[in-house]
Design a protein around this motif. Structure first.
Motif, PDB file in Angstrom:
ATOM      1  N   LEU A 171       4.670   6.919  -4.766  1.00  0.00           N
ATOM      2  CA  LEU A 171       4.827   7.344  -6.167  1.00  0.00           C
ATOM      3  C   LEU A 171       4.153   8.695  -6.388  1.00  0.00           C
ATOM      4  CD1 LEU A 171       4.223   4.015  -8.147  1.00  0.00           C
ATOM      5  CD2 LEU A 171       6.396   5.159  -7.705  1.00  0.00           C
ATOM      6  N   HIS A 172       2.988   8.868  -5.805  1.00  0.00           N
ATOM      7  CA  HIS A 172       2.298  10.156  -5.949  1.00  0.00           C
ATOM      8  C   HIS A 172       2.909  11.230  -5.059  1.00  0.00           C
ATOM      9  CE1 HIS A 172      -1.014   9.062  -8.617  1.00  0.00           C
ATOM     10  NE2 HIS A 172      -1.058   7.900  -8.002  1.00  0.00           N
ATOM     11  N   ARG A 173       3.331  10.855  -3.879  1.00  0.00           N
ATOM     12  CA  ARG A 173       3.905  11.839  -2.964  1.00  0.00           C
ATOM     13  C   ARG A 173       5.142  12.502  -3.558  1.00  0.00           C
ATOM     14  NH1 ARG A 173       7.423  10.732   2.441  1.00  0.00           N
ATOM     15  NH2 ARG A 173       7.844  12.917   2.904  1.00  0.00           N
ATOM     16  N   PHE A 174       5.953  11.713  -4.252  1.00  0.00           N
ATOM     17  CA  PHE A 174       7.176  12.264  -4.832  1.00  0.00           C
ATOM     18  C   PHE A 174       7.017  12.642  -6.300  1.00  0.00           C
ATOM     19  CE2 PHE A 174       8.763   9.860  -1.162  1.00  0.00           C
ATOM     20  CZ  PHE A 174       9.504  10.851  -0.545  1.00  0.00           C
ATOM     21  N   GLY A 175       5.809  12.505  -6.839  1.00  0.00           N
ATOM     22  CA  GLY A 175       5.546  12.949  -8.204  1.00  0.00           C
ATOM     23  C   GLY A 175       6.317  12.197  -9.267  1.00  0.00           C
ATOM     24  N   THR A 226      -5.156   1.024 -10.060  1.00  0.00           N
ATOM     25  CA  THR A 226      -4.940   1.066  -8.613  1.00  0.00           C
ATOM     26  C   THR A 226      -4.040   2.230  -8.235  1.00  0.00           C
ATOM     27  OG1 THR A 226      -5.207  -1.339  -8.480  1.00  0.00           O
ATOM     28  CG2 THR A 226      -4.141  -0.250  -6.631  1.00  0.00           C
ATOM     29  N   VAL A 227      -2.965   2.421  -8.976  1.00  0.00           N
ATOM     30  CA  VAL A 227      -2.062   3.546  -8.715  1.00  0.00           C
ATOM     31  C   VAL A 227      -2.808   4.866  -8.882  1.00  0.00           C
ATOM     32  CG1 VAL A 227       0.014   4.735  -9.520  1.00  0.00           C
ATOM     33  CG2 VAL A 227      -0.002   2.239  -9.344  1.00  0.00           C
ATOM     34  N   ALA A 228      -3.655   4.952  -9.900  1.00  0.00           N
ATOM     35  CA  ALA A 228      -4.424   6.175 -10.131  1.00  0.00           C
ATOM     36  C   ALA A 228      -5.335   6.500  -8.957  1.00  0.00           C
ATOM     37  CB  ALA A 228      -5.236   6.055 -11.419  1.00  0.00           C
ATOM     38  N   LEU A 229      -5.975   5.479  -8.378  1.00  0.00           N
ATOM     39  CA  LEU A 229      -6.877   5.698  -7.240  1.00  0.00           C
ATOM     40  C   LEU A 229      -6.125   6.276  -6.045  1.00  0.00           C
ATOM     41  CD1 LEU A 229      -9.122   2.501  -7.388  1.00  0.00           C
ATOM     42  CD2 LEU A 229      -9.870   4.873  -7.682  1.00  0.00           C
ATOM     43  N   PHE A 230      -4.894   5.846  -5.836  1.00  0.00           N
ATOM     44  CA  PHE A 230      -4.105   6.370  -4.726  1.00  0.00           C
ATOM     45  C   PHE A 230      -3.690   7.820  -4.971  1.00  0.00           C
ATOM     46  CE2 PHE A 230      -4.068   2.080  -3.360  1.00  0.00           C
ATOM     47  CZ  PHE A 230      -3.676   2.051  -2.033  1.00  0.00           C
ATOM     48  N   GLY A 231      -3.784   8.277  -6.199  1.00  0.00           N
ATOM     49  CA  GLY A 231      -3.534   9.684  -6.482  1.00  0.00           C
ATOM     50  C   GLY A 231      -4.760  10.541  -6.250  1.00  0.00           C
ATOM     51  N   LEU A 232      -5.937   9.920  -6.277  1.00  0.00           N
ATOM     52  CA  LEU A 232      -7.194  10.653  -6.084  1.00  0.00           C
ATOM     53  C   LEU A 232      -7.648  10.652  -4.627  1.00  0.00           C
ATOM     54  CD1 LEU A 232      -9.162   9.264  -9.179  1.00  0.00           C
ATOM     55  CD2 LEU A 232      -8.059  11.506  -8.970  1.00  0.00           C
ATOM     56  N   LEU A 233      -7.295   9.610  -3.880  1.00  0.00           N
ATOM     57  CA  LEU A 233      -7.790   9.436  -2.519  1.00  0.00           C
ATOM     58  C   LEU A 233      -6.633   9.155  -1.574  1.00  0.00           C
ATOM     59  CD1 LEU A 233     -10.724   7.000  -3.419  1.00  0.00           C
ATOM     60  CD2 LEU A 233     -10.958   9.442  -2.916  1.00  0.00           C
ATOM     61  N   ASP A 234      -6.896   9.320  -0.283  1.00  0.00           N
ATOM     62  CA  ASP A 234      -5.921   8.908   0.720  1.00  0.00           C
ATOM     63  C   ASP A 234      -5.771   7.393   0.680  1.00  0.00           C
ATOM     64  OD1 ASP A 234      -5.450  11.477   1.565  1.00  0.00           O
ATOM     65  OD2 ASP A 234      -6.994  11.432   3.133  1.00  0.00           O
ATOM     66  N   PRO A 235      -4.668   6.856   1.230  1.00  0.00           N
ATOM     67  CA  PRO A 235      -4.395   5.422   1.065  1.00  0.00           C
ATOM     68  C   PRO A 235      -5.531   4.488   1.475  1.00  0.00           C
ATOM     69  CG  PRO A 235      -2.438   6.524   1.881  1.00  0.00           C
ATOM     70  CD  PRO A 235      -3.527   7.552   1.867  1.00  0.00           C
ATOM     71  N   LEU A 236      -6.142   4.707   2.653  1.00  0.00           N
ATOM     72  CA  LEU A 236      -7.179   3.770   3.089  1.00  0.00           C
ATOM     73  C   LEU A 236      -8.440   3.844   2.229  1.00  0.00           C
ATOM     74  CD1 LEU A 236      -8.065   1.568   5.028  1.00  0.00           C
ATOM     75  CD2 LEU A 236      -8.881   3.354   6.583  1.00  0.00           C
ATOM     76  N   PRO A 237      -9.019   5.034   1.968  1.00  0.00           N
ATOM     77  CA  PRO A 237     -10.165   5.076   1.045  1.00  0.00           C
ATOM     78  C   PRO A 237      -9.829   4.531  -0.341  1.00  0.00           C
ATOM     79  CG  PRO A 237      -9.982   7.146   2.250  1.00  0.00           C
ATOM     80  CD  PRO A 237      -8.751   6.361   2.553  1.00  0.00           C
ATOM     81  N   ALA A 238      -8.608   4.791  -0.808  1.00  0.00           N
ATOM     82  CA  ALA A 238      -8.198   4.270  -2.114  1.00  0.00           C
ATOM     83  C   ALA A 238      -8.179   2.746  -2.089  1.00  0.00           C
ATOM     84  CB  ALA A 238      -6.826   4.808  -2.491  1.00  0.00           C
ATOM     85  N   TYR A 239      -7.705   2.170  -0.989  1.00  0.00           N
ATOM     86  CA  TYR A 239      -7.626   0.714  -0.881  1.00  0.00           C
ATOM     87  C   TYR A 239      -9.011   0.089  -0.923  1.00  0.00           C
ATOM     88  CZ  TYR A 239      -6.781  -3.933   1.002  1.00  0.00           C
ATOM     89  OH  TYR A 239      -6.752  -5.301   1.170  1.00  0.00           O
ATOM     90  N   LEU A 256       0.800  -1.222   0.000  1.00  0.00           N
ATOM     91  CA  LEU A 256       0.000   0.000   0.000  1.00  0.00           C
ATOM     92  C   LEU A 256       0.832   1.270   0.000  1.00  0.00           C
ATOM     93  CD1 LEU A 256      -2.174  -2.152   0.845  1.00  0.00           C
ATOM     94  CD2 LEU A 256      -3.287  -0.288   2.079  1.00  0.00           C
ATOM     95  N   HIS A 257       2.035   1.198   0.551  1.00  0.00           N
ATOM     96  CA  HIS A 257       2.860   2.403   0.599  1.00  0.00           C
ATOM     97  C   HIS A 257       3.427   2.775  -0.771  1.00  0.00           C
ATOM     98  CE1 HIS A 257       5.774  -0.852   0.766  1.00  0.00           C
ATOM     99  NE2 HIS A 257       6.743   0.003   0.479  1.00  0.00           N
ATOM    100  N   VAL A 258       3.504   1.799  -1.691  1.00  0.00           N
ATOM    101  CA  VAL A 258       4.156   2.053  -2.981  1.00  0.00           C
ATOM    102  C   VAL A 258       3.402   3.079  -3.821  1.00  0.00           C
ATOM    103  CG1 VAL A 258       4.867   1.028  -5.170  1.00  0.00           C
ATOM    104  CG2 VAL A 258       5.381  -0.135  -3.015  1.00  0.00           C
ATOM    105  N   PRO A 259       2.104   2.865  -4.151  1.00  0.00           N
ATOM    106  CA  PRO A 259       1.411   3.903  -4.927  1.00  0.00           C
ATOM    107  C   PRO A 259       1.316   5.228  -4.185  1.00  0.00           C
ATOM    108  CG  PRO A 259      -0.131   2.196  -4.197  1.00  0.00           C
ATOM    109  CD  PRO A 259       1.232   1.701  -3.909  1.00  0.00           C
TER     110      PRO A 259
END
Length: 575
Positions: A51-55, A85-98, A45-48
């Motif tokens: 990826l978004h945090r560091f752009g 899945t990676v895209a969702l983690f860019g739209l939402l916080d990690p838990l809602p994205a999961y 879960l930390h990977v996507p």
């Protein structure tokens, strides 16, 4: 009322609503929900998120790294940016994205299985309810949905290829084969799904002496789409190698018990339960269905009729037994190959097990077709649904939370990630050093580094499927003293090493040391000088070190929080 009646007339819609209702106990708990930990929350879960945090989602330049992982893990070692899945983690916080990703995966699984069954198993209107119930049982199976539709989505490419094979070359079939790689994992499942479809088409061509060119073209389109999505990885491996992966040092035979009995035991486990990444559930209901179908056909026409009617089922069961045997004896089979080609261990061919859930449900459907009682068929499908639910640790543990009976060593998201606790630690360290977290590095003992990474720490350790082999060699001196005390941990790191962690021989492979355990490591052998040389400064430990000075460490502070699973001891490495 008219809407309600309309829903009742559409079994697939009822199945979808039932699926959403079944997963409400998980989603409605929010941060207090249980999320699967092993190989999931501690590894994926930390990977996507990072990826978004560091752009760097689409930054595949050779010099691009994710600085919070392993002192700068190359971007190309991580999952591709062209992934839903990676895209969702860019739209939402990690838990809602999961949870959003999981619900979408399961709804897609239900829809794919329903379409497949309605077209190729039960096209009669009277069987719509049975098809919907079977699709619901499929969508409820335990699964690592962080990998998208890699396992539960397999009905979709099968449906598309079968359509093309039958001459139904509609745009929807082509579209499925183009889009499937955008929501699945090529390394884990995609390559093996493609190989499985290819074998199926070869058998079909051999049996019917006819080349179904549209189906082969569809398979080629699936492969091409995977090549586009995974091009950065393929380029870094096949065209211009970015680094030597630590996987070339894998020695699976060193990690598995030797001998025929051990291989046989593993074979039975693969056959009866499957592999947990794909879907681990007891196959007993499916085998019971086969037994009941055999008995009914036997009664109607004897052994000859039973053999004829259930021949496809028997062939599938034989294939599943061969697949289980291959996976069970894989370490023994690979050992002589590695004596000639040491790097062969980097490729895990047991991932053909991602095909087994679909094959087992094919056995279930074919056996159900031989039963005349509609009530019996629905009853067996309902029993399979129950088996899938009780085999699903996320569903079971969230149900237990609602009932007020939580599992002692299965913390919730809030307890495991412990954002309040680690926020305090990070702020204290930034104040103490006068520098932001990016300026110094930490390592973790007794809990997964992913916890620290989700809380915006920069760690030297991590759980990664792919990272540079030189880094593994640089990291080893930090833990060499502890590895020397434990042959098991030494094999675990040297022959595998995905968990590039701070190990303790006293803790063993306990990577979830809760504060209730009050764990104390009496003698910790740690190379603080090598830690400093690698850029490390602080050790976050879930266990108290009785003599930290013997490891070149100094206790700064102990941290507690009522909402956290951990008690964290903060140590600084002496210069």
């Amino acid at each position: 009322m008219s809407v309600f009646i309309s829903i009742l007339r559409r079994p697939w819609l009822l199945a979808g609503l039932a699926l959403l209702l079944l997963w409400l106990p998980c989603v409605l708990r929010g941060p207090d929900s249980y999320v699967l930990i092993d190989d999931n929350l501690d590894a994926e879960l930390h990977v996507p998120y990072l990826l978004h945090r560091f752009g760097v989602v689409f930054d595949y330049r050779p010099e691009t790294v994710v600085p919070a992982i392993m002192n700068g893990l190359p971007r190309v070692a991580l999952r591709p940016g062209l992934n839903l899945t990676v895209a969702l983690f860019g739209l939402l916080d990690p838990l809602p994205a999961y949870w959003t990703n999981q619900l979408l995966v399961r709804l897609a699984a239900l829809a794919g299985m329903y379409l497949l069954l309605r077209r190729y198993a039960w096209p009669e209107p009277a069987n719509r309810g049975l098809a919907a119930a079977t699709a619901l049982a499929w969508a409820a199976l335990p699964n690592y949905t962080i990998y998208g539709v890699s396992a539960l989505g397999t009905p979709w490419p099968l449906w598309a290829v079968l359509n093309l094979r039958a001459g139904r070359a509609r745009w929807s079939s082509w579209l499925v084969l183009v889009l499937f790689p955008l929501w699945s994992n090529m390394v884990l499942a995609g390559a093996f799904i493609g190989a499985g479809l290819g074998v199926g088409l070869l058998v079909d061509a051999f049996r019917f002496r006819q080349f179904r060119w549209e189906a082969w073209l569809g398979l080629a389109l699936l492969v091409l789409s995977y090549a586009v999505v995974e091009w950065p990885l393929l380029h870094s491996v096949l065209v211009q190698p970015a680094f030597v992966p630590h996987r070339v040092a894998f020695r699976p035979a060193d990690l598995s018990p030797a001998g025929f009995v051990a291989g046989l035991r593993s074979t039975v486990q693969f056959f009866a339960f499957g592999q947990y990444h794909a879907s681990r559930f007891f196959r007993g209901v499916i085998l019971l269905t086969v037994a009941l179908a055999t008995a009914e056909q036997w009664r109607q026409g004897g052994l000859k009729r039973a053999g004829k009617q259930l021949r496809p089922v028997l062939w599938l069961l034989l294939g599943l037994l061969l697949l289980a045997s291959f996976c069970g004896f894989y370490p023994q089979l690979l050992a002589p190959v590695q004596r000639v080609a040491p790097g062969a261990g980097a490729f895990n061919l047991t991932r053909f097990h991602f095909l087994s859930p679909m094959l087992w449900f094919a056995v279930l459907v074919l056996a159900l077709q031989q039963l005349s009682s509609a009530k019996m068929r629905l009853g067996l499908v309902g029993l399979q649904l129950v088996v899938g639910l009780v085999s699903n640790p996320e569903w079971v543990n969230n149900a237990r939370l609602w009932l007020g009976r939580p599992a002692a060593h299965e913390p919730t998201w809030r307890q495991y990630v412990a954002p309040a606790l680690f926020h305090r630690i990070r702020l204290d360290l930034e104040q103490r050093t006068g520098q932001p977290a990016a300026a110094w590095r930490v390592a973790c003992l007794g809990f997964a580094p992913a916890v620290a990474q989700l809380n915006d720490f920069y760690t030297l350790d991590s759980y990664q499927n792919n990272y540079p082999l030189p880094y593994k060699r640089w990291f080893r001196p930090l833990i060499a003293g502890e590895l020397a005390k434990s042959p098991e941990l030494r094999r675990y790191f040297d022959s595998w090493g995905n968990r590039c962690y701070l190990f303790s021989a006293e803790l063993g492979r306990n990577f979830r040391v809760g504060r209730a355990q009050q764990a104390v490591v009496q003698e910790y052998r740690f190379d603080a000088a090598a830690f400093r040389q690698l850029g490390g400064r602080f050790v976050l430990s879930a266990a108290r070190l009785a003599r930290p000075e013997h490891a070149g460490l100094h206790l700064l502070r102990q941290y507690d929080d009522a909402s956290a699973y951990w008690r964290v001891y903060l140590y600084e490495a002496k210069p």
